[in-house]
Design an enzyme around this catalytic site. Structure first.
Site, PDB file in Angstrom:
ATOM      1  N   ASN A 152       0.803  -1.235   0.000  1.00  0.00           N
ATOM      2  CA  ASN A 152       0.000   0.000   0.000  1.00  0.00           C
ATOM      3  C   ASN A 152       0.831   1.278   0.000  1.00  0.00           C
ATOM      4  O   ASN A 152       0.424   2.277  -0.589  1.00  0.00           O
ATOM      5  CB  ASN A 152      -1.001  -0.023   1.166  1.00  0.00           C
ATOM      6  CG  ASN A 152      -0.337  -0.062   2.508  1.00  0.00           C
ATOM      7  OD1 ASN A 152       0.823  -0.476   2.620  1.00  0.00           O
ATOM      8  ND2 ASN A 152      -1.045   0.358   3.524  1.00  0.00           N
ATOM      9  N   CYS A 283      -3.224   1.119   6.647  1.00  0.00           N
ATOM     10  CA  CYS A 283      -3.317   0.236   7.815  1.00  0.00           C
ATOM     11  C   CYS A 283      -3.945   0.927   9.020  1.00  0.00           C
ATOM     12  O   CYS A 283      -4.656   0.308   9.795  1.00  0.00           O
ATOM     13  CB  CYS A 283      -1.946  -0.278   8.192  1.00  0.00           C
ATOM     14  SG  CYS A 283      -0.756   1.046   8.390  1.00  0.00           S
TER      15      CYS A 283
HETATM   16  P1  NDP Z   1       0.795  -9.384   3.577  1.00  0.00           P
HETATM   17  O1  NDP Z   1       0.831  -9.688   5.007  1.00  0.00           O
HETATM   18  O2  NDP Z   1       0.076 -10.289   2.661  1.00  0.00           O
HETATM   19  O3  NDP Z   1       2.303  -9.306   3.016  1.00  0.00           O
HETATM   20  C1  NDP Z   1       3.272  -8.451   3.571  1.00  0.00           C
HETATM   21  C2  NDP Z   1       4.633  -8.835   3.036  1.00  0.00           C
HETATM   22  O4  NDP Z   1       5.066 -10.057   3.615  1.00  0.00           O
HETATM   23  C3  NDP Z   1       4.659  -9.050   1.541  1.00  0.00           C
HETATM   24  O5  NDP Z   1       5.880  -8.577   1.007  1.00  0.00           O
HETATM   25  C4  NDP Z   1       4.559 -10.553   1.445  1.00  0.00           C
HETATM   26  O6  NDP Z   1       5.034 -11.034   0.231  1.00  0.00           O
HETATM   27  C5  NDP Z   1       5.416 -10.975   2.600  1.00  0.00           C
HETATM   28  N1  NDP Z   1       5.176 -12.319   3.077  1.00  0.00           N
HETATM   29  C6  NDP Z   1       4.049 -13.069   2.979  1.00  0.00           C
HETATM   30  N2  NDP Z   1       4.216 -14.261   3.602  1.00  0.00           N
HETATM   31  C7  NDP Z   1       5.472 -14.264   4.119  1.00  0.00           C
HETATM   32  C8  NDP Z   1       6.234 -15.205   4.883  1.00  0.00           C
HETATM   33  N3  NDP Z   1       5.736 -16.382   5.253  1.00  0.00           N
HETATM   34  N4  NDP Z   1       7.504 -14.877   5.229  1.00  0.00           N
HETATM   35  C9  NDP Z   1       8.005 -13.680   4.889  1.00  0.00           C
HETATM   36  N5  NDP Z   1       7.343 -12.755   4.166  1.00  0.00           N
HETATM   37  C10 NDP Z   1       6.090 -13.036   3.784  1.00  0.00           C
HETATM   38  O7  NDP Z   1       0.275  -7.890   3.481  1.00  0.00           O
HETATM   39  P2  NDP Z   1      -0.167  -7.064   2.192  1.00  0.00           P
HETATM   40  O8  NDP Z   1       1.009  -6.883   1.294  1.00  0.00           O
HETATM   41  O9  NDP Z   1      -1.413  -7.665   1.672  1.00  0.00           O
HETATM   42  O10 NDP Z   1      -0.474  -5.634   2.851  1.00  0.00           O
HETATM   43  C11 NDP Z   1      -1.655  -5.319   3.477  1.00  0.00           C
HETATM   44  C12 NDP Z   1      -1.526  -5.488   4.988  1.00  0.00           C
HETATM   45  O11 NDP Z   1      -0.458  -4.703   5.487  1.00  0.00           O
HETATM   46  C13 NDP Z   1      -2.744  -5.016   5.730  1.00  0.00           C
HETATM   47  O12 NDP Z   1      -3.116  -5.932   6.728  1.00  0.00           O
HETATM   48  C14 NDP Z   1      -2.299  -3.720   6.384  1.00  0.00           C
HETATM   49  O13 NDP Z   1      -3.005  -3.384   7.521  1.00  0.00           O
HETATM   50  C15 NDP Z   1      -0.869  -3.981   6.634  1.00  0.00           C
HETATM   51  N6  NDP Z   1      -0.144  -2.733   6.740  1.00  0.00           N
HETATM   52  C16 NDP Z   1       0.318  -2.324   7.973  1.00  0.00           C
HETATM   53  C17 NDP Z   1       0.955  -1.111   8.119  1.00  0.00           C
HETATM   54  C18 NDP Z   1       1.514  -0.683   9.429  1.00  0.00           C
HETATM   55  O14 NDP Z   1       2.450   0.103   9.450  1.00  0.00           O
HETATM   56  N7  NDP Z   1       1.024  -1.136  10.566  1.00  0.00           N
HETATM   57  C19 NDP Z   1       1.139  -0.210   6.992  1.00  0.00           C
HETATM   58  C20 NDP Z   1       0.657  -0.747   5.749  1.00  0.00           C
HETATM   59  C21 NDP Z   1       0.020  -1.962   5.654  1.00  0.00           C
HETATM   60  P3  NDP Z   1       4.014 -11.157  -1.031  1.00  0.00           P
HETATM   61  O15 NDP Z   1       2.990 -10.095  -0.926  1.00  0.00           O
HETATM   62  O16 NDP Z   1       4.912 -10.963  -2.168  1.00  0.00           O
HETATM   63  O17 NDP Z   1       3.423 -12.517  -0.863  1.00  0.00           O
END
Ligand code: NDP
Length: 484
Positions: A152, A283
């Site tokens: 995002n 988020c």
């Molecule tokens: P995800 O949790 O799906 O993914 C986050 C990252 O982790 C991606 O790069 C993903 O790779 C990677 N990932 C997934 N599985 C693993 C694993 N087992 N081991 C290591 N890395 C992994 O989140 P989204 O990308 O869908 O983002 C949306 C979410 O992020 C929402 O829940 C939002 O609230 C949160 N968010 C939180 C913020 C904060 O500061 N608190 C700010 C912005 C967003 P890939 O996507 O390539 O699978």
């Protein structure tokens, strides 16, 4: 429209390609067109990135903090100089309107570089007198840090993680979300041009498995993840195996509490910013809007008028206020939540459908009223432009209901009564709070969540603790007193 980078990865100061890795197609969310084709990092490339980071980090830790700071400041200036080009790239990567990407994404990243450049030379230890003998402490870097980003705010996240890591003498291997892989590569380029030694900031592309490989590598000292709570749980557990430090910036279902005495226009404006900015994909969004009953009708009618006047369209058009969701997957998820809200009896005030544009993953700004605490819409993170309005009678009730969630990322209060504002905030279980404002996240302020929304803080002085560790040194000044 194309946004093909020189290569998929940036390792040890240069772009690197290995077409053996699985294909990642980068989609422009406003049209569905493929604008770039990248490849996932193979195990050999992951190893190269970690080896480069490990090699470069020792020398960097021994570099004077003012010199590290100078490079970060130069990089911040370069980001600002290239602001328009970077904003357009961010828009192609995410679908967010240039109206936003010009002021929010990279500019906030540049602020982080500048801020941590300023902090770098101020990080010192302490001296603890013991009446002759004494102890002094050193704040040392952790080593190689892994950053894993959500889609995002891809470039902001890359900056928010790398700036403190680098400022305090660490190296970083960063894995962007595969949905938005472009911005981090630009950041790597900029760092090198600004004079950062090769190997200190590396970008490897890939899906969850690449992130997983990074998190469990013995060379890694710390993992900073921005992502969802389920991913956070997995990554935190994996990092714990190796006793690694973590920062977890996860999801939320944050309350925004609006009392009868609040300024109506400000409260409506804040609720819209808290639900429609970045098409709701933020988020910390205030997605549970608790409105006190006395102001409810006026609030909803003003909200409807203002929401229906929002301009959706081509994100590259200056006039566009809201773009599409980031992907078809996210579109399906958000439309599913809208359908569930209707089925569960929430009252649709406005929106509730895909926007009537010919292409892309657009959803109308949507408001549901009469939402109750047990509805799915009040419990789960939607990550789309869908506002849930719940009503309440008393302050105590609002606080209890606001806290009745596993999340604790953010919270906001709108009221003209200053003592009430502080009293309510004092009782809310959230790491990032606002009074008569919402979703402003200056880098000077610590940002992060309580409860399931995370561990640790980004930004502010708080970040120093999360990218350094304390060494305490006892200095004996007299003879050793041994009883043997
Ligand atoms: P995800 O949790 O799906 O993914 C986050 C990252 O982790 C991606 O790069 C993903 O790779 C990677 N990932 C997934 N599985 C693993 C694993 N087992 N081991 C290591 N890395 C992994 O989140 P989204 O990308 O869908 O983002 C949306 C979410 O992020 C929402 O829940 C939002 O609230 C949160 N968010 C939180 C913020 C904060 O500061 N608190 C700010 C912005 C967003 P890939 O996507 O390539 O699978």
């Amino acid at each position: 429209m194309k946004a093909q980078p020189t290569a998929s990865h940036f390792i040890d100061g240069a772009y690197v390609e290995d077409t053996a890795g699985a294909v990642i197609d980068v989609i422009y969310p406003a049209t569905g067109a493929v604008i770039a084709r990248l490849h996932e990092a193979t195990p050999a490339l992951i190893d190269r990135a970690l080896a480069a980071a490990t090699r470069a980090q020792g020398q960097w830790a021994a570099t004077r903090p003012v010199e590290r700071a100078r490079i970060l400041r130069r990089a911040a200036d370069m980001i600002r100089d290239r602001g328009e080009e970077l904003a357009q790239l961010e828009t192609l990567d995410t679908g967010k309107p240039v109206q936003e990407t010009r002021v929010a994404d990279w500019p906030s990243g540049a602020d982080a570089l500048e801020y941590f450049a300023g902090l770098a030379p101020t990080v010192t230890g302490e001296t603890i007198p013991l009446g002759g003998d004494f102890v002094y402490t050193l704040r040392e870097p952790l080593g190689v840090c892994v950053g894993i980003g959500a889609w995002n705010y891809p470039s902001q996240i890359a900056c928010w993680k790398s700036a403190p890591a680098l400022a305090f003498g660490n190296a970083m291997v960063f894995k962007p979300s595969e949905v938005t892989p472009l911005g981090a590569l630009k950041l790597a380029e900029i760092y090198i041009e600004a004079g950062l030694p090769a190997g200190l900031f590396n970008v490897v592309q890939g899906r969850g498995a690449v992130g997983g490989a990074l998190v469990t590598d013995p060379r890694v000292a710390k993992v900073s993840l921005t992502g969802s709570v389920p991913t956070g749980r997995k990554v935190y557990a994996a990092a714990a195996e190796g006793m690694r430090h973590v920062t977890m910036e996860l999801g939320g279902k944050s309350p925004l509490i609006i009392f009868d005495d609040a300024s109506l226009e400000d409260a409506v404006g804040a609720a819209m910013m808290a639900n429609f900015y970045s098409a709701g994909q933020v988020c910390s969004n205030g997605t549970r809007v608790f409105v006190q009953k006395g102001i409810k009708d006026a609030f909803l009618s003003r909200l409807k008028v203002r929401a229906e006047a929002m301009v959706l369209g081509d994100p590259l058009d200056d006039a566009t206020q809201m773009g599409p969701l980031v992907s078809d997957v996210q579109l399906a998820k958000v439309m599913g939540y809208i359908d569930t809200a209707k089925t569960e009896g929430a009252r649709l005030v406005t929106g509730g459908a895909r926007a009537a544009l010919n292409t892309g993953y657009f959803v109308q700004p949507t408001v549901f009223a009469d939402v109750t605490d047990d509805m799915t819409l009040a419990r789960e993170e939607v990550f789309g432009p869908v506002m849930a309005v719940l009503d309440f009678d008393t302050e105590e009730e609002a606080i209890t209901r606001a806290n009745a969630t596993e999340f604790g990322l953010a919270a906001g209060v709108f009221t003209a009564d200053i003592t009430r504002a502080h009293r309510v905030i004092g009782q809310l279980q959230a790491g990032t709070c606002w009074i008569n404002a919402y979703n402003l996240t200056p880098v000077e302020a610590p940002f992060g969540g309580m409860k399931a929304s995370g561990v640790g803080r980004e930004n502010g002085h708080a970040a120093v603790q999360h990218y350094t560790q304390v060494k305490s040194v006892y200095v004996g000044m007299g003879p050793v007193d041994a009883p043997y």
